[in-house]
Scaffold this active site. Structure first.
Site, PDB file in Angstrom:
ATOM      1  N   THR A   1      -3.696   0.906   0.138  1.00  0.00           N
ATOM      2  CA  THR A   1      -4.598  -0.271  -0.535  1.00  0.00           C
ATOM      3  C   THR A   1      -3.852  -1.540   0.109  1.00  0.00           C
ATOM      4  O   THR A   1      -2.528  -1.637   0.246  1.00  0.00           O
ATOM      5  CB  THR A   1      -4.235   0.051  -1.994  1.00  0.00           C
ATOM      6  OG1 THR A   1      -4.993  -1.141  -2.743  1.00  0.00           O
ATOM      7  CG2 THR A   1      -3.201   0.399  -2.409  1.00  0.00           C
ATOM      8  N   ASP A   2      -4.473  -2.719  -0.253  1.00  0.00           N
ATOM      9  CA  ASP A   2      -4.125  -3.930   0.153  1.00  0.00           C
ATOM     10  C   ASP A   2      -3.152  -4.207  -1.277  1.00  0.00           C
ATOM     11  O   ASP A   2      -2.653  -5.438  -0.979  1.00  0.00           O
ATOM     12  CB  ASP A   2      -5.182  -5.078   0.296  1.00  0.00           C
ATOM     13  CG  ASP A   2      -6.201  -5.247  -0.729  1.00  0.00           C
ATOM     14  OD1 ASP A   2      -6.281  -4.600  -1.818  1.00  0.00           O
ATOM     15  OD2 ASP A   2      -6.938  -6.259  -0.813  1.00  0.00           O
ATOM     16  N   GLU A   3      -3.345  -3.682  -2.179  1.00  0.00           N
ATOM     17  CA  GLU A   3      -2.528  -4.025  -3.339  1.00  0.00           C
ATOM     18  C   GLU A   3      -1.044  -3.928  -3.249  1.00  0.00           C
ATOM     19  O   GLU A   3      -0.319  -4.608  -3.920  1.00  0.00           O
ATOM     20  CB  GLU A   3      -2.742  -3.352  -4.582  1.00  0.00           C
ATOM     21  CG  GLU A   3      -4.495  -3.348  -4.902  1.00  0.00           C
ATOM     22  CD  GLU A   3      -4.766  -2.928  -6.169  1.00  0.00           C
ATOM     23  OE1 GLU A   3      -3.948  -2.904  -7.135  1.00  0.00           O
ATOM     24  OE2 GLU A   3      -6.194  -2.445  -6.161  1.00  0.00           O
TER      25      GLU A   3
ATOM     26  N   TYR B   1       0.930   1.259 -10.165  1.00  0.00           N
ATOM     27  CA  TYR B   1      -0.155   1.769  -8.898  1.00  0.00           C
ATOM     28  C   TYR B   1       0.217   1.096  -7.696  1.00  0.00           C
ATOM     29  O   TYR B   1       0.501   1.838  -6.786  1.00  0.00           O
ATOM     30  CB  TYR B   1      -1.493   1.305  -9.472  1.00  0.00           C
ATOM     31  CG  TYR B   1      -2.645   1.607  -8.312  1.00  0.00           C
ATOM     32  CD1 TYR B   1      -2.892   3.058  -7.770  1.00  0.00           C
ATOM     33  CD2 TYR B   1      -3.218   0.701  -7.521  1.00  0.00           C
ATOM     34  CE1 TYR B   1      -3.810   2.929  -6.577  1.00  0.00           C
ATOM     35  CE2 TYR B   1      -3.960   0.959  -6.669  1.00  0.00           C
ATOM     36  CZ  TYR B   1      -4.075   2.193  -6.051  1.00  0.00           C
ATOM     37  OH  TYR B   1      -4.949   2.344  -4.731  1.00  0.00           O
TER      38      TYR B   1
ATOM     39  N   LYS C   1       1.982   3.328  -4.359  1.00  0.00           N
ATOM     40  CA  LYS C   1       0.974   3.375  -3.236  1.00  0.00           C
ATOM     41  C   LYS C   1       2.143   2.691  -1.979  1.00  0.00           C
ATOM     42  O   LYS C   1       2.101   3.290  -0.765  1.00  0.00           O
ATOM     43  CB  LYS C   1      -0.057   2.666  -3.121  1.00  0.00           C
ATOM     44  CG  LYS C   1      -1.225   3.233  -3.880  1.00  0.00           C
ATOM     45  CD  LYS C   1      -1.725   4.631  -3.609  1.00  0.00           C
ATOM     46  CE  LYS C   1      -2.384   4.790  -2.069  1.00  0.00           C
ATOM     47  NZ  LYS C   1      -3.121   6.034  -1.839  1.00  0.00           N
TER      48      LYS C   1
HETATM   49  P1  NAD Z   1     -10.428   8.300  -7.281  1.00  0.00           P
HETATM   50  O1  NAD Z   1      -9.502   8.183  -8.368  1.00  0.00           O
HETATM   51  O2  NAD Z   1     -11.791   8.216  -7.326  1.00  0.00           O
HETATM   52  O3  NAD Z   1     -10.455   9.894  -6.316  1.00  0.00           O
HETATM   53  C1  NAD Z   1      -8.907  10.224  -6.543  1.00  0.00           C
HETATM   54  C2  NAD Z   1      -9.249  11.795  -6.250  1.00  0.00           C
HETATM   55  O4  NAD Z   1      -8.004  12.536  -5.975  1.00  0.00           O
HETATM   56  C3  NAD Z   1      -9.791  12.621  -7.095  1.00  0.00           C
HETATM   57  O5  NAD Z   1     -10.879  13.557  -6.557  1.00  0.00           O
HETATM   58  C4  NAD Z   1      -8.503  13.555  -7.853  1.00  0.00           C
HETATM   59  O6  NAD Z   1      -9.200  14.541  -8.528  1.00  0.00           O
HETATM   60  C5  NAD Z   1      -7.960  13.780  -6.572  1.00  0.00           C
HETATM   61  N1  NAD Z   1      -6.510  14.058  -6.931  1.00  0.00           N
HETATM   62  C6  NAD Z   1      -5.642  13.093  -8.026  1.00  0.00           C
HETATM   63  N2  NAD Z   1      -4.570  13.856  -8.022  1.00  0.00           N
HETATM   64  C7  NAD Z   1      -4.262  14.769  -7.159  1.00  0.00           C
HETATM   65  C8  NAD Z   1      -3.471  15.844  -6.785  1.00  0.00           C
HETATM   66  N3  NAD Z   1      -2.272  15.694  -7.242  1.00  0.00           N
HETATM   67  N4  NAD Z   1      -3.565  16.767  -5.890  1.00  0.00           N
HETATM   68  C9  NAD Z   1      -4.980  16.837  -5.365  1.00  0.00           C
HETATM   69  N5  NAD Z   1      -5.945  15.969  -5.664  1.00  0.00           N
HETATM   70  C10 NAD Z   1      -5.569  14.964  -6.597  1.00  0.00           C
HETATM   71  O7  NAD Z   1      -9.688   7.486  -5.975  1.00  0.00           O
HETATM   72  P2  NAD Z   1     -10.613   6.591  -4.980  1.00  0.00           P
HETATM   73  O8  NAD Z   1     -11.157   5.357  -5.476  1.00  0.00           O
HETATM   74  O9  NAD Z   1     -11.524   7.266  -4.195  1.00  0.00           O
HETATM   75  O10 NAD Z   1      -9.287   6.280  -3.917  1.00  0.00           O
HETATM   76  C11 NAD Z   1      -8.814   7.317  -2.818  1.00  0.00           C
HETATM   77  C12 NAD Z   1      -7.860   6.602  -2.104  1.00  0.00           C
HETATM   78  O11 NAD Z   1      -8.026   5.469  -1.547  1.00  0.00           O
HETATM   79  C13 NAD Z   1      -6.578   6.477  -3.008  1.00  0.00           C
HETATM   80  O12 NAD Z   1      -5.509   6.956  -2.216  1.00  0.00           O
HETATM   81  C14 NAD Z   1      -6.616   5.045  -3.121  1.00  0.00           C
HETATM   82  O13 NAD Z   1      -5.254   4.631  -3.410  1.00  0.00           O
HETATM   83  C15 NAD Z   1      -7.131   4.471  -1.990  1.00  0.00           C
HETATM   84  N6  NAD Z   1      -7.748   3.215  -2.176  1.00  0.00           N
HETATM   85  C16 NAD Z   1      -8.730   3.088  -2.883  1.00  0.00           C
HETATM   86  C17 NAD Z   1      -9.679   1.766  -3.144  1.00  0.00           C
HETATM   87  C18 NAD Z   1     -10.822   1.621  -4.035  1.00  0.00           C
HETATM   88  O14 NAD Z   1     -11.252   0.360  -4.205  1.00  0.00           O
HETATM   89  N7  NAD Z   1     -11.200   2.501  -4.652  1.00  0.00           N
HETATM   90  C19 NAD Z   1      -8.986   0.781  -1.936  1.00  0.00           C
HETATM   91  C20 NAD Z   1      -8.285   0.981  -0.997  1.00  0.00           C
HETATM   92  C21 NAD Z   1      -7.822   2.189  -1.223  1.00  0.00           C
HETATM   93  P1  TYD Z   2     -10.476  -2.743 -10.641  1.00  0.00           P
HETATM   94  O1  TYD Z   2     -11.994  -2.343 -10.350  1.00  0.00           O
HETATM   95  O2  TYD Z   2      -9.947  -1.931 -11.807  1.00  0.00           O
HETATM   96  O3  TYD Z   2      -9.799  -2.710  -9.429  1.00  0.00           O
HETATM   97  P2  TYD Z   2      -8.181  -3.342  -9.143  1.00  0.00           P
HETATM   98  O4  TYD Z   2      -7.713  -3.812 -10.260  1.00  0.00           O
HETATM   99  O5  TYD Z   2      -7.864  -2.302  -8.315  1.00  0.00           O
HETATM  100  O6  TYD Z   2      -8.417  -4.688  -8.102  1.00  0.00           O
HETATM  101  O7  TYD Z   2     -10.369  -4.225 -11.186  1.00  0.00           O
HETATM  102  C1  TYD Z   2     -11.205  -5.206 -10.319  1.00  0.00           C
HETATM  103  C2  TYD Z   2     -11.147  -6.638 -10.950  1.00  0.00           C
HETATM  104  O8  TYD Z   2     -11.781  -6.646 -12.247  1.00  0.00           O
HETATM  105  C3  TYD Z   2      -9.560  -6.847 -11.370  1.00  0.00           C
HETATM  106  O9  TYD Z   2      -9.403  -8.252 -11.150  1.00  0.00           O
HETATM  107  C4  TYD Z   2      -9.660  -6.625 -12.899  1.00  0.00           C
HETATM  108  C5  TYD Z   2     -10.931  -6.951 -13.357  1.00  0.00           C
HETATM  109  N1  TYD Z   2     -11.557  -6.083 -14.328  1.00  0.00           N
HETATM  110  C6  TYD Z   2     -12.091  -6.744 -15.448  1.00  0.00           C
HETATM  111  O10 TYD Z   2     -12.076  -8.067 -15.531  1.00  0.00           O
HETATM  112  N2  TYD Z   2     -12.643  -6.044 -16.420  1.00  0.00           N
HETATM  113  C7  TYD Z   2     -12.575  -4.692 -16.509  1.00  0.00           C
HETATM  114  O11 TYD Z   2     -12.909  -4.049 -17.473  1.00  0.00           O
HETATM  115  C8  TYD Z   2     -11.987  -3.979 -15.269  1.00  0.00           C
HETATM  116  C9  TYD Z   2     -11.792  -2.657 -15.379  1.00  0.00           C
HETATM  117  C10 TYD Z   2     -11.509  -4.777 -14.276  1.00  0.00           C
END
Ligand code: NAD
Ligand code: TYD
Length: 338
Positions: free
Chosen positions: A124-126, A151, A155
């Site tokens: 992630t960019d975080e 988080y 990461k």
């Molecule tokens: P998500 O929370 O929707 O899904 C995570 C999945 O991992 C789930 O299916 C869960 O059951 C599985 N999981 C969790 N713990 C596990 C374990 N110990 N063993 C096996 N499986 C396990 O997450 P997402 O939003 O799809 O994100 C996927 C990846 O992309 C993550 O690594 C996250 O850090 C990264 N990422 C997400 C975003 C975003 O905007 N959602 C952006 C950048 C990077």
């Molecule tokens: P989120 O979807 O949790 O992603 P991330 O924290 O990984 O960026 O949140 C996106 C943005 O929205 C973040 O600035 C937090 C804000 N946010 C709210 O304002 N209200 C909410 O209920 C949630 C879940 C997030």
């Protein structure tokens, strides 16, 4: 013809990746290795569950025996599995360290032992921390790490481990650090699906603090296409940052756009207590992946936000099932003292 082990394939991005990959690479096969935490949902994959090139294995990446059993003739690992929600990491960091740090290390060991051809880590960019709203600079591959939530710290730890396995053991790794994704199958605890589903349920949309936080939103298929570009053309040992073009759009603007698409009025917005350590802005400079691998975002924010809203309108059973008892308890706790 390659065999992929996809971890976390039942989650939001992992399931979008699997659906895309099986459609675009029909000669390849996939083992989806997922623990099925609250965020994992096999419903996402019902269209491929009978595909001969797809197999689901329930397992935990922190468990070497379970991994060993799944690692049969694997060429490529694509590692999505993680605890992924910042607010949950603030309430309880420990599962984030266990899965994201320890789990990644156990998975790296398994991959090394099996002599796989490629290990791609999704990050992630975080990990880069926070920009100021008036900052002109963006995150790039040269930006120092400065994670500010449990988080993001977990990461960052996983990214460092992946790089260490490259420099120490020559494991053929690549990493992508992507900005916030949106699209179908995103768990409704994240801002965009939370806003859409709350409005569809005639509930308020909680906006943290002043709502003037900015994220670099990217449609999930663009992220999947970036991972595809790295798997096909990426250089071993390299990191690529991936992002969109929305760093000027605040959370409040995003919520207002959703309200407009659904034909509601802004009384649906409820300003609530801010998130501790809330990162102000993320913005990504994705020049490297564009210049070296020819990737750029294909899907614009406004049209694909509209399509995403349509998807949640058309798939109410999907999100009503996940907004179940356990989620309700989380929601009440998270937003109780706003
Ligand atoms: P998500 O929370 O929707 O899904 C995570 C999945 O991992 C789930 O299916 C869960 O059951 C599985 N999981 C969790 N713990 C596990 C374990 N110990 N063993 C096996 N499986 C396990 O997450 P997402 O939003 O799809 O994100 C996927 C990846 O992309 C993550 O690594 C996250 O850090 C990264 N990422 C997400 C975003 C975003 O905007 N959602 C952006 C950048 C990077
Ligand atoms: P989120 O979807 O949790 O992603 P991330 O924290 O990984 O960026 O949140 C996106 C943005 O929205 C973040 O600035 C937090 C804000 N946010 C709210 O304002 N209200 C909410 O209920 C949630 C879940 C997030």
């Amino acid at each position: 013809m390659a065999k992929l082990l996809v971890t976390g394939g039942a989650g939001f991005i992992g399931s979008n990746f699997i659906l895309y990959w099986l459609a675009h690479h029909p000669q390849d096969s996939i083992v989806n290795f997922d623990k099925l935490t609250y965020a994992g949902n096999l419903e996402n994959l019902k269209d491929v569950q009978n595909n001969a090139n797809y197999k689901f294995v329930r397992g935990d990446i922190t468990n070497p025996e379970e991994l060993d059993a799944a690692f049969i003739d694997i060429d490529i690992v694509v590692h999505f599995a993680a605890e992924s929600h910042v607010d949950r990491s603030i309430k309880d960091p420990s599962p984030f360290i266990v899965t994201n740090v320890v789990g990644t290390q156990v998975l790296l060991d398994a991959a090394l032992k099996k002599g796989i051809k490629k290990f791609h880590h999704i990050s992630t960019d975080e990990v880069f921390g926070s920009l100021e709203l008036d900052d002109k600079s963006k995150f790039s591959e040269r930006t120092n790490y400065n994670p500010r939530s449990p988080y993001a710290a977990s990461k960052a730890g996983s990214d460092y481990l992946v790089r260490a396995y490259f420099s120490t053991y020559n494991l053929p790794i690549t990493i992508t650090n992507c900005s916030n994704n949106f699209g179908p199958y995103q768990f409704p605890e994240k801002l965009i699906p939370l806003a859409i589903t709350n409005i569809l349920e005639e509930k308020k949309v909680p906006v943290y603090g002043d709502g003037l936080y900015a994220r670099d939103w990217l449609y999930v298929e663009d992220h999947v296409r970036a991972i595809e570009a790295v798997l096909e053309k990426g250089k071993v040992g390299e990191t690529y940052v991936v992002g969109g073009q929305t760093d000027e759009i605040s959370n409040l603007d995003v919520v207002k756009k959703i309200i407009r698409i659904l034909g509601k009025d802004e009384s649906a917005i409820e300003f609530v207590k801010d998130r501790p350590g809330h990162d102000r802005k993320y913005a990504v400079d994705w020049t490297k992946i564009k210049d070296e691998l020819g990737w750029k975002p294909k899907y614009d924010f406004d049209s694909w936000l509209e399509k995403t809203v349509e998807w949640y309108k058309d798939n109410q059973n999907w999100w009503k099932n996940v907004k179940d008892g356990e989620y309700q308890k989380y929601y009440e706790k998270q937003y109780s003292n706003s």
